[in-house]
Structures are given as structure tokens and as C-alpha cells.
Write a protein that holds these residues in place. Structure first.
Motif, PDB file in Angstrom:
ATOM      1  N   LEU A  67     -83.444  62.049  25.090  1.00 40.51           N
ATOM      2  CA  LEU A  67     -82.991  62.256  23.710  1.00 40.51           C
ATOM      3  C   LEU A  67     -83.968  63.135  22.936  1.00 40.51           C
ATOM      4  O   LEU A  67     -83.552  63.966  22.129  1.00 40.51           O
ATOM      5  N   VAL A  68     -85.256  62.952  23.186  1.00 42.69           N
ATOM      6  CA  VAL A  68     -86.261  63.769  22.504  1.00 42.69           C
ATOM      7  C   VAL A  68     -86.117  65.226  22.901  1.00 42.69           C
ATOM      8  O   VAL A  68     -86.083  66.123  22.051  1.00 42.69           O
ATOM      9  N   ILE A  69     -86.021  65.492  24.207  1.00 43.10           N
ATOM     10  CA  ILE A  69     -85.929  66.886  24.646  1.00 43.10           C
ATOM     11  C   ILE A  69     -84.578  67.485  24.276  1.00 43.10           C
ATOM     12  O   ILE A  69     -84.463  68.701  24.088  1.00 43.10           O
ATOM     13  N   MET A  70     -83.556  66.652  24.141  1.00 39.87           N
ATOM     14  CA  MET A  70     -82.261  67.145  23.685  1.00 39.87           C
ATOM     15  C   MET A  70     -82.385  67.695  22.266  1.00 39.87           C
ATOM     16  O   MET A  70     -81.800  68.730  21.930  1.00 39.87           O
ATOM     17  N   ALA A  71     -83.165  67.025  21.427  1.00 47.77           N
ATOM     18  CA  ALA A  71     -83.391  67.506  20.062  1.00 47.77           C
ATOM     19  C   ALA A  71     -84.173  68.815  20.073  1.00 47.77           C
ATOM     20  O   ALA A  71     -83.871  69.742  19.311  1.00 47.77           O
ATOM     21  N   VAL A  72     -85.177  68.909  20.948  1.00 44.03           N
ATOM     22  CA  VAL A  72     -85.955  70.142  21.067  1.00 44.03           C
ATOM     23  C   VAL A  72     -85.057  71.296  21.485  1.00 44.03           C
ATOM     24  O   VAL A  72     -85.096  72.390  20.904  1.00 44.03           O
ATOM     25  N   ILE A 185     -76.175  68.882  29.036  1.00 39.40           N
ATOM     26  CA  ILE A 185     -77.168  67.895  28.597  1.00 39.40           C
ATOM     27  C   ILE A 185     -76.711  66.484  28.946  1.00 39.40           C
ATOM     28  O   ILE A 185     -77.465  65.687  29.520  1.00 39.40           O
ATOM     29  N   TYR A 186     -75.466  66.164  28.600  1.00 37.71           N
ATOM     30  CA  TYR A 186     -74.972  64.807  28.840  1.00 37.71           C
ATOM     31  C   TYR A 186     -74.816  64.503  30.326  1.00 37.71           C
ATOM     32  O   TYR A 186     -74.905  63.336  30.745  1.00 37.71           O
ATOM     33  N   LEU A 187     -74.570  65.548  31.125  1.00 34.24           N
ATOM     34  CA  LEU A 187     -74.433  65.360  32.571  1.00 34.24           C
ATOM     35  C   LEU A 187     -75.752  65.604  33.301  1.00 34.24           C
ATOM     36  O   LEU A 187     -75.776  65.646  34.533  1.00 34.24           O
ATOM     37  N   PHE A 191     -78.696  59.761  30.028  1.00 30.30           N
ATOM     38  CA  PHE A 191     -78.322  58.363  29.826  1.00 30.30           C
ATOM     39  C   PHE A 191     -78.255  57.545  31.121  1.00 30.30           C
ATOM     40  O   PHE A 191     -77.865  56.386  31.091  1.00 30.30           O
ATOM     41  N   TYR A 192     -78.609  58.140  32.238  1.00 30.81           N
ATOM     42  CA  TYR A 192     -78.554  57.414  33.510  1.00 30.81           C
ATOM     43  C   TYR A 192     -79.524  58.041  34.495  1.00 30.81           C
ATOM     44  O   TYR A 192     -79.937  59.189  34.350  1.00 30.81           O
ATOM     45  N   GLY A 193     -79.879  57.256  35.496  1.00 23.64           N
ATOM     46  CA  GLY A 193     -80.753  57.753  36.543  1.00 23.64           C
ATOM     47  C   GLY A 193     -79.953  58.275  37.723  1.00 23.64           C
ATOM     48  O   GLY A 193     -78.793  57.912  37.925  1.00 23.64           O
TER      49      GLY A 193
END
Length: 259
Positions: A67-72, A185-187, A191-193
Motif C-alpha cells: 500500500l505504501v509503494i502504491m501511493a509512491v 498493482i492489484y494483481l 493483498f496476497y502472497g
């Protein structure tokens, strides 16, 4: 040109971008903090309480690096695509192209602005994550975290620059993030390993460039990765070199820029 003159050109471009970021901070910085707070609240607290552990980590702790790197990523990209296309729209880019500034300085000036915004938002979102309990003060490797912020900011600033070059309207600047960047990003394992996916999808995910970025950042934050972090690091560097070369080629040829 002397080194001082090169520095003056670069500093002027960078200062213009930084001033723009802070002048409209309610649009450039604040929204990410609010959006990520909702992510942490919903996915971290509500959904995370039901998911439990993910690859040996608390779910909130597991998703926080992504989530942090998604914001970056989103902010670095948005800053450059908006600023560069705005310069094209106002035709001020033409003055820049005929100035003594060479194409490398133009590229570095714009992507540096994107990196600045990305890093500022990344630090802010990390603070928000700490307030929600997603980050402890004992990072696995703080140096790698800052390196990840810089590299990812540079990579997606270049992506924003390319989109700004090819866009024919302000609407076009949202096509890539909506239909390409956000799905990747979502794929990409935010949100999962990788271990929870069937073997076929584990193979497919490894063709997603965002997977390497998320995996590298997760290693920097919590020391866990689905693959060798060195491979992810090299992949990010390769992506940067390719996009930088393409941006330099387009500016050199004046593609979509010269009327």
C-alpha cells in the motif's frame, strides 16, 4: 555549457515542480493520506481480522509495504504526467525544447519532481500505517526502503512522462493508470502472497512487473520476499533504463511535441 549552467537549468526545473507540489498540497499530498487510511482501516483492520496470518505475518503488516509503494507509484506518475502535459497544453514545452537545456536535463528535472512527491507521500503514508499498527519502528532495512522509494518514483515518473508525451488531451492522461497501472498493482501481490495462488497463476504473476516492485519493497520493510530480492532489484533497474531510453528518444525526435 559549464557544470554550473547545467545545474542552474536542472535546479530551475526541479524547483518549479517542487513549488507546484506544495502550492496545491491539498491535491498532491493530502488525498493519498486519506485514501490509504481507508485502505488500512478496511483491509487491514476489518478484512485482516478475518484473514489472520499471511505467510507468517499479520495481514495488516503484510499488506502495508504494498500500500505504501502504491501511493509512491501513483503520486510519482500523476505528478509528471500532469505537469508535462500541462506544459504541452500551454505550449511552454516548445520554449523548453529550444532552450539550451538538453533532453537529459529535461527528463531529470521532471522525474526528480515526481520522485520528490512520491517520497513525501511515501513517508506520510508510512506514518499513517504506523498509527494503524501496520509498521513497527524496527524496519528490516531502512536504506532499502528509501532506495525503493527513489527507484519506484523514478520508474513511474518516467511512465508519466511517456504518457504525457503521447496524450492528446487531459482525458488521455488517465487511460494508462486506469486500464493498465491500477490492474497491475492489484494483481501484483499487494493483498496476497505468491504462495496462496495455484501454480499456474504463480507463473503468470511473475510476468507482472509490479510484482517485482511490491516484492522488493515488502522485503525492505519486513524482510520477507517470494523471490530473490536481487532479481527484483535488477528488474526495476532494467525497467528504468528502458523507459529512460525511450523518453530520451522521443524528446530527441520531437515526437508528438513539434507542431
Amino acid at each position: 555549457m559549464t557544470i554550473k549552467e547545467y545545474w542552474t537549468i536542472y535546479y530551475t526545473l526541479l524547483r518549479k515542480e517542487v513549488v507546484r507540489i506544495f502550492r496545491i498540497w491539498p491535491q498532491t499530498i493530502l488525498p493519498s493520506a486519506i485514501t490509504m487510511s481507508l485502505y488500512f482501516l478496511i483491509f487491514g483492520k476489518v478484512v485482516g481480522a478475518r484473514v489472520g496470518m499471511m505467510d507468517g505475518f499479520d495481514y495488516m503488516q503484510f499488506i502495508t509495504p504494498g500500500l505504501v509503494i502504491m501511493a509512491v507509484i501513483n503520486n510519482a506518475y500523476a505528478n509528471v504526467v500532469g505537469s508535462f502535459y500541462g506544459a504541452r497544453f500551454s505550449h511552454s514545452i516548445e520554449e523548453l525544447l529550444v532552450s539550451p537545456a538538453n533532453n537529459h536535463l529535461i527528463i531529470l528535472g521532471y522525474i526528480s519532481g515526481g520522485i520528490v512527491r512520491g517520497v513525501i507521500v511515501g513517508v506520510l503514508v508510512s506514518i499513517v500505517a504506523a498509527l494503524f499498527g501496520g509498521i513497527s519502528l524496527h524496519f528490516h532495512n531502512l536504506l532499502l526502503i528509501m532506495l525503493a522509494f527513489l527507484l519506484c518514483g523514478a520508474l513511474f515518473s518516467l511512465g508519466g512522462l511517456l504518457n504525457g508525451i503521447f496524450s492528446q488531451s487531459f482525458d488521455d492522461t488517465t487511460i494508462f493508470p486506469t486500464f493498465v497501472l491500477t490492474p497491475l498493482i492489484y494483481l501484483g501481490g499487494v493483498f496476497y502472497g505468491l504462495s496462496v495462488l495455484p501454480p499456474f497463476w504463480q507463473h503468470i504473476v511473475q510476468y507482472n512487473p509490479l510484482f517485482y516492485i511490491v516484492d522488493f519493497v515488502r522485503f525492505a520493510f519486513i524482510g520477507y520476499s517470494s523471490m530473490n530480492p536481487t532479481i527484483a532489484f535488477v528488474a526495476i533497474i532494467i525497467f528504468i533504463v528502458v523507459l529512460y531510453s525511450l523518453a530520451w528518444y522521443l524528446l530527441s525526435r520531437g515526437i508528438r511535441l513539434k507542431s
